[in-house]
Design an enzyme around this catalytic site. Structure first.
Site, PDB file in Angstrom:
ATOM      1  NE  ARG A   1       1.335   5.085  -0.414  1.00 30.88           N
ATOM      2  CZ  ARG A   1       0.789   4.004   0.159  1.00 30.88           C
ATOM      3  NH1 ARG A   1      -0.157   4.144   1.036  1.00 30.88           N
ATOM      4  NH2 ARG A   1       1.203   2.791  -0.153  1.00 30.88           N
ATOM      5  CB  THR A   2       2.662   7.324  -7.174  1.00 32.26           C
ATOM      6  OG1 THR A   2       3.560   7.233  -6.072  1.00 32.26           O
ATOM      7  CG2 THR A   2       3.260   8.226  -8.235  1.00 32.26           C
TER       8      THR A   2
ATOM      9  CE  LYS B   1      -2.478  -8.051 -27.450  1.00 32.31           C
ATOM     10  NZ  LYS B   1      -3.151  -7.162 -28.405  1.00 32.31           N
TER      11      LYS B   1
ATOM     12  NE  ARG C   1       5.558   3.763  -9.147  1.00 28.29           N
ATOM     13  CZ  ARG C   1       5.156   3.862  -7.882  1.00 28.29           C
ATOM     14  NH1 ARG C   1       4.521   2.865  -7.303  1.00 28.29           N
ATOM     15  NH2 ARG C   1       5.384   4.955  -7.198  1.00 28.29           N
TER      16      ARG C   1
ATOM     17  CG  HIS D   1       8.999   8.060  -6.691  1.00 27.99           C
ATOM     18  ND1 HIS D   1       8.153   8.855  -7.439  1.00 27.99           N
ATOM     19  CD2 HIS D   1       8.191   7.277  -5.914  1.00 27.99           C
ATOM     20  CE1 HIS D   1       6.905   8.560  -7.123  1.00 27.99           C
ATOM     21  NE2 HIS D   1       6.903   7.608  -6.209  1.00 27.99           N
TER      22      HIS D   1
HETATM   23  C1  NCD Z   1       7.401   4.329  -2.974  1.00 27.49           C
HETATM   24  C2  NCD Z   1       7.795   3.814  -4.343  1.00 27.49           C
HETATM   25  O1  NCD Z   1       6.971   3.276  -5.090  1.00 27.49           O
HETATM   26  O2  NCD Z   1       8.953   3.998  -4.647  1.00 27.49           O
HETATM   27  N1  NCD Z   1       6.047   4.517  -2.776  1.00 27.49           N
HETATM   28  C3  NCD Z   1       5.455   5.681  -3.179  1.00 27.49           C
HETATM   29  O3  NCD Z   1       5.510   6.057  -4.323  1.00 27.49           O
HETATM   30  N2  NCD Z   1       4.836   6.414  -2.256  1.00 27.49           N
HETATM   31  C4  NCD Z   1       8.062   3.660  -1.853  1.00 27.49           C
HETATM   32  C5  NCD Z   1       8.115   2.163  -1.807  1.00 27.49           C
HETATM   33  O4  NCD Z   1       7.550   1.469  -2.620  1.00 27.49           O
HETATM   34  O5  NCD Z   1       8.757   1.684  -0.864  1.00 27.49           O
END
Ligand code: NCD
Length: 305
Positions: free
Chosen positions: A55-56, A84, A105, A133
């Site tokens: 999703r993100t 690497k 991320r 997040h």
């Molecule tokens: C979450 C994350 O990656 O922190 N997912 C997201 O971004 N919608 C939640 C999770 O992984 O549990």
């Protein structure tokens, strides 16, 4: 001004005061009405995902395309120089020459903060280990305000893995700007960490820690569930023991208010039974939609003239 204050990017929910949140929620709301535009024509967004994402990453990329911009990047399955052994700092000092904003991320808690130190362009934290997040929390607030009107006065339960879950960390920080009652619902092993609770106490947030959600289900306006974060457990046996601690079932809905709403950042594993999905009170798939207008609003603030 939002643009000026956030010119280094969005690293933590702690950067936001109530005015900033209300401003960006208003912008997010406006973006619901604008499907496509050329606001970010000629701009390039880099998405660097060292950890898995559905999703993100896809909502950031979709939001960027919908605003007329372009996207480059890599994700955990890809081949990049990270494999690497390249450092975060070197990756950032390279990618900033190719883009106008970086969404990142990473499994390290301090990754986004470190990236922002090296970058000359805005960094957006799309998840930093068990830390934070923030953009997820902003889209969660957009979801709640669109569905329930306002935040003040709500009883909100955050449930599941409160120790390792980064979404609940950022969400509780954002909520500390509002007059809400927060219920932290988790097994004792997965309670909010002291450093997060200290921050909330400092902000005088009204919160309670409980284990049995059924005791308070009838007073909640919002229940925000999360999965147990398997990948953060040092001991897989510990995970196995606790993974099915909560399973929210359809008959739990019988004890909820008419305007009760069930949220989840997803992915869901077993903690919400699929028979809940058809209820109007279950809005986790609607919630995924709100990622688009919220991320459009953020990208526009960080990159548009
Ligand atoms: C979450 C994350 O990656 O922190 N997912 C997201 O971004 N919608 C939640 C999770 O992984 O549990």
């Amino acid at each position: 001004m939002f643009k000026e204050k956030f010119r280094e990017g969005i690293i933590s929910a702690k950067q936001f005061d109530r005015e900033d949140i209300e401003y960006i929620l208003k912008k997010g709301k406006e973006m619901i009405k604008i499907k496509n535009s050329n606001l970010l024509q000629g701009k390039i967004l880099a998405t660097l995902f060292f950890e898995p994402s559905t999703r993100t990453r896809l909502s950031f990329e979709s939001a960027m395309y919908r605003l007329g911009g372009n996207v480059i990047g890599f994700h955990s399955g890809d081949v990049s120089s990270i494999k690497k052994g390249e450092s975060i700092a070197d990756t950032i000092r390279t990618v900033e020459n190719y883009s106008d904003c970086i969404v990142m991320r990473h499994s390290l808690e301090g990754a986004a903060t470190m990236a922002a130190k090296f970058a000359k362009i805005p960094i957006i934290n799309a998840g930093s280990g068990s830390g934070e997040h923030p953009t997820q929390a902003l889209l969660d607030l957009l979801t709640i305000t669109e569905e329930l009107g306002s935040l003040d006065g709500l009883n909100i339960g955050l449930m599941g893995d409160l120790k390792y879950g980064r979404t609940v960390h950022s969400l509780s920080i954002l909520l500390s700007n509002f007059d809400v009652n927060v219920y932290f619902i988790s097994p004792t092993e997965l309670r909010m960490r002291n450093r997060d609770k200290d921050f909330l106490q400092h902000r005088e947030v009204k919160y309670k820690e409980i284990t049995n959600y059924r005791k308070i289900l009838n007073i909640l306006d919002v229940l925000y569930m999360t999965r147990i974060q398997k990948e953060r457990f040092v001991d897989t046996e510990e995970y196995e023991k606790i993974k099915d601690f909560y399973i929210f079932r359809h008959n739990d809905l019988n004890n909820t208010k008419d305007n009760f709403r069930l949220l989840h950042p997803l992915p869901r594993i077993t903690e919400i039974s699929p028979d809940v999905d058809s209820s109007e009170k279950a809005i986790y798939f609607k919630q995924t939609y709100y990622g688009i207008p919220m991320r459009k609003a953020l990208l526009a603030e960080l990159m548009a003239k």
